[in-house]
Design a protein around this motif. Structure first.
Motif, PDB file in Angstrom:
ATOM      1  N   LYS A  23       0.851  -1.195   0.000  1.00 49.44           N
ATOM      2  CA  LYS A  23       0.000   0.000   0.000  1.00 49.44           C
ATOM      3  C   LYS A  23       0.882   1.238   0.000  1.00 49.44           C
ATOM      4  N   LEU A  24       0.594   2.170  -0.906  1.00 50.11           N
ATOM      5  CA  LEU A  24       1.398   3.384  -1.046  1.00 50.11           C
ATOM      6  C   LEU A  24       0.682   4.609  -0.490  1.00 50.11           C
ATOM      7  N   TYR A  25      -0.551   4.837  -0.918  1.00 53.97           N
ATOM      8  CA  TYR A  25      -1.289   6.034  -0.541  1.00 53.97           C
ATOM      9  C   TYR A  25      -2.749   5.708  -0.281  1.00 53.97           C
ATOM     10  N   ARG A  26      -3.388   6.610   0.466  1.00 53.70           N
ATOM     11  CA  ARG A  26      -4.846   6.747   0.482  1.00 53.70           C
ATOM     12  C   ARG A  26      -5.069   8.129  -0.115  1.00 53.70           C
ATOM     13  N   TYR A  27      -5.864   8.190  -1.182  1.00 59.78           N
ATOM     14  CA  TYR A  27      -5.948   9.390  -2.013  1.00 59.78           C
ATOM     15  C   TYR A  27      -7.401   9.763  -2.282  1.00 59.78           C
ATOM     16  N   ARG A  28      -7.702  11.066  -2.236  1.00 56.77           N
ATOM     17  CA  ARG A  28      -9.031  11.574  -2.573  1.00 56.77           C
ATOM     18  C   ARG A  28      -9.090  11.789  -4.083  1.00 56.77           C
ATOM     19  N   LYS A  29      -9.669  10.830  -4.785  1.00 57.35           N
ATOM     20  CA  LYS A  29      -9.686  10.870  -6.242  1.00 57.35           C
ATOM     21  C   LYS A  29     -11.015  11.401  -6.753  1.00 57.35           C
ATOM     22  N   GLY A  30     -10.953  12.235  -7.756  1.00 58.19           N
ATOM     23  CA  GLY A  30     -12.143  12.741  -8.416  1.00 58.19           C
ATOM     24  C   GLY A  30     -12.308  12.062  -9.762  1.00 58.19           C
ATOM     25  N   GLY A  31     -13.526  11.807 -10.164  1.00 58.63           N
ATOM     26  CA  GLY A  31     -13.793  11.191 -11.456  1.00 58.63           C
ATOM     27  C   GLY A  31     -13.668   9.687 -11.414  1.00 58.63           C
ATOM     28  N   LYS A  32     -13.912   9.072 -12.580  1.00 59.54           N
ATOM     29  CA  LYS A  32     -13.912   7.614 -12.626  1.00 59.54           C
ATOM     30  C   LYS A  32     -12.876   7.061 -13.592  1.00 59.54           C
ATOM     31  N   GLY A  33     -11.975   7.886 -14.065  1.00 56.99           N
ATOM     32  CA  GLY A  33     -10.963   7.439 -15.017  1.00 56.99           C
ATOM     33  C   GLY A  33      -9.768   6.792 -14.344  1.00 56.99           C
ATOM     34  N   LEU A  35      -5.872   6.355 -12.968  1.00 61.02           N
ATOM     35  CA  LEU A  35      -5.047   7.189 -12.105  1.00 61.02           C
ATOM     36  C   LEU A  35      -3.810   7.622 -12.890  1.00 61.02           C
ATOM     37  N   VAL A  36      -3.745   8.892 -13.244  1.00 62.25           N
ATOM     38  CA  VAL A  36      -2.648   9.432 -14.041  1.00 62.25           C
ATOM     39  C   VAL A  36      -1.738  10.296 -13.184  1.00 62.25           C
ATOM     40  N   LYS A  37      -2.336  11.012 -12.226  1.00 60.32           N
ATOM     41  CA  LYS A  37      -1.574  11.919 -11.364  1.00 60.32           C
ATOM     42  C   LYS A  37      -2.190  11.942  -9.980  1.00 60.32           C
ATOM     43  N   CYS A  38      -1.365  12.257  -8.999  1.00 56.29           N
ATOM     44  CA  CYS A  38      -1.832  12.420  -7.623  1.00 56.29           C
ATOM     45  C   CYS A  38      -1.402  13.798  -7.149  1.00 56.29           C
ATOM     46  N   PHE A  39      -2.356  14.676  -6.896  1.00 55.51           N
ATOM     47  CA  PHE A  39      -2.026  15.968  -6.322  1.00 55.51           C
ATOM     48  C   PHE A  39      -1.636  15.752  -4.868  1.00 55.51           C
ATOM     49  N   LYS A  40      -0.533  16.358  -4.438  1.00 58.85           N
ATOM     50  CA  LYS A  40      -0.018  16.144  -3.079  1.00 58.85           C
ATOM     51  C   LYS A  40      -0.995  16.607  -2.007  1.00 58.85           C
ATOM     52  N   GLU A  41      -1.766  17.651  -2.299  1.00 54.65           N
ATOM     53  CA  GLU A  41      -2.699  18.169  -1.299  1.00 54.65           C
ATOM     54  C   GLU A  41      -3.893  17.235  -1.098  1.00 54.65           C
ATOM     55  N   ARG A  42      -4.120  16.288  -1.995  1.00 58.55           N
ATOM     56  CA  ARG A  42      -5.226  15.350  -1.866  1.00 58.55           C
ATOM     57  C   ARG A  42      -4.815  14.014  -1.238  1.00 58.55           C
ATOM     58  N   ILE A  43      -3.532  13.807  -0.965  1.00 59.78           N
ATOM     59  CA  ILE A  43      -3.081  12.573  -0.346  1.00 59.78           C
ATOM     60  C   ILE A  43      -3.455  12.609   1.134  1.00 59.78           C
TER      61      ILE A  43
END
Length: 83
Positions: A23-33, A35-43
């Motif tokens: 396990k690397l991250y728990r991330y607040r993801k928007g949309g249903k596509g 995972l291309v990028k992870c904004f640091k403020e959403r981790i």
């Protein structure tokens, strides 16, 4: 260009290394596509010691970059999976 929403989405996903399954991250993801990028403020939870490196198998899964003026991690294709 518009910056990403500060509050961010409510839905969280777990991000795992596709090579070893760590396990690397728990991330607040928007949309249903994909995972291309992870904004640091959403981790929400960061389990890596070094940015873009898996803590277990030391494989490189992403690199640090600026997207729309915001720090983010650009994910390499096929290196991570999410649940």
């Amino acid at each position: 260009m518009a910056k990403p929403n500060k509050k961010g989405p409510v839905k969280t996903v777990d991000i795992f290394c596709s090579k070893c399954g760590a396990k690397l991250y728990r991330y607040r993801k928007g949309g249903k596509g994909a995972l291309v990028k992870c904004f640091k403020e959403r981790i929400v939870e960061d389990l890596t010691q070094q940015l873009g490196l898996c803590p277990d198998c030391s494989s490189l899964f992403g690199r640090e970059t600026l997207i729309r003026g915001t720090p983010a991690i650009k994910i390499a294709g096929g290196k991570v999976r999410m649940k």
